[in-house]
Design an enzyme around this catalytic site. Sequence first.
Site, PDB file in Angstrom:
ATOM      1  N   CYS A 148       0.818  -1.220   0.000  1.00 49.20           N
ATOM      2  CA  CYS A 148       0.000   0.000   0.000  1.00 49.20           C
ATOM      3  C   CYS A 148       0.851   1.268   0.000  1.00 49.20           C
ATOM      4  CB  CYS A 148      -0.969   0.002   1.172  1.00 49.20           C
ATOM      5  SG  CYS A 148      -0.185   0.034   2.807  1.00 49.20           S
ATOM      6  N   HIS A 197      -1.906   1.898   7.312  1.00 47.61           N
ATOM      7  CA  HIS A 197      -2.273   1.704   5.906  1.00 47.61           C
ATOM      8  C   HIS A 197      -2.107   3.031   5.172  1.00 47.61           C
ATOM      9  CE1 HIS A 197      -4.279  -0.004   2.450  1.00 47.61           C
ATOM     10  NE2 HIS A 197      -5.232   0.906   2.479  1.00 47.61           N
TER      11      HIS A 197
END
Length: 334
Positions: free
Chosen positions: A30, A272
Amino acid sequence: MGMTSSTRFPFCDMKRDFSVRGLSNCSLSCCINALLQSFAATPELQKVLSRWQPSKESDVYNVPLELKRALEAMKDHSQARPHQRFLECLHYNHICRLTQHDADEVFHAILNLIQKQMSDQQIAAEITNLFKIEVEGRSRCLECENVHRVPTFFLRLPLHLHDGENTLEDCLKMFFESQKLEGSEAFYCVRCERKTPTDQGQKLVSLPSILCIHLKRFRSNRDFTKKLNTKVSFPETINMAEMLPEERSKASESMYRLYAVIVHSGTAMTGHYTAYIYSKESKWCYVDDSNVTQVCWETVQETYGGQGRFSGTAYMLLYRTLSSEAAQESLRRS
């Protein structure tokens, strides 16, 4: 980092001809996905890369070559994983998969690897110059007024944050603000031949066409690192000459427009990365790995921070000069 994709925004099936396309999360990719989205939104970088003709001897794990290929492949929506080879290349170059990464560190590492591995050093220098912020470190002896100057540069401005509310303007001023060093922190003066009270700071020399700003949200205290979710407000357009009036003469490229925001959700230890991208269609998009959603500027502003512990907060900001923005718009219409 390692959290699953956010479900804050519903999935939006963008048109095939829409310029922003998602990237699947491959082995905790990510962080790199978000950075690739920002590079894909930087046609100035792609234009320089397109002029580079790699030699046949280029290493199979050559970062600038695989970055060039990945950015070209991202334009082809039929390719399921256009970034696969780039991820493998980074892994070979010690930006390992299945590992949590810091977006600022990876951004810096990619630009450094471009410098190291590109066969045409003139083009490599052009890429560096797109992001190069030149400054001059100055130490002024408060007794004899002697000034010691050290030229240096940054590929992004690392801005410290206060624990309370911040504005981007405040953070920029704090970066260039001088401080008095005395006592154990006194600086050695070559003219006085001893440590003396010193006024130390940095002066702006020149600004690039792409201004990358790193909001330093991670703070280390001994063996513990915490994330600052403190609020940092930032505008869509900035005038550096107004924000830094003392540096006005050096801020010839002063008007900038925001076009990418790298966002971190979670804690310092796990989280994230996602990105907000201002597309070629002049629309803001939220990109969470493979999911792409069109949003409004008010949604981007929610990344200022100051909310919950796990909320998404802006971590890196990418601005381009309005002159560069106008040039890109002209290119699109031609």
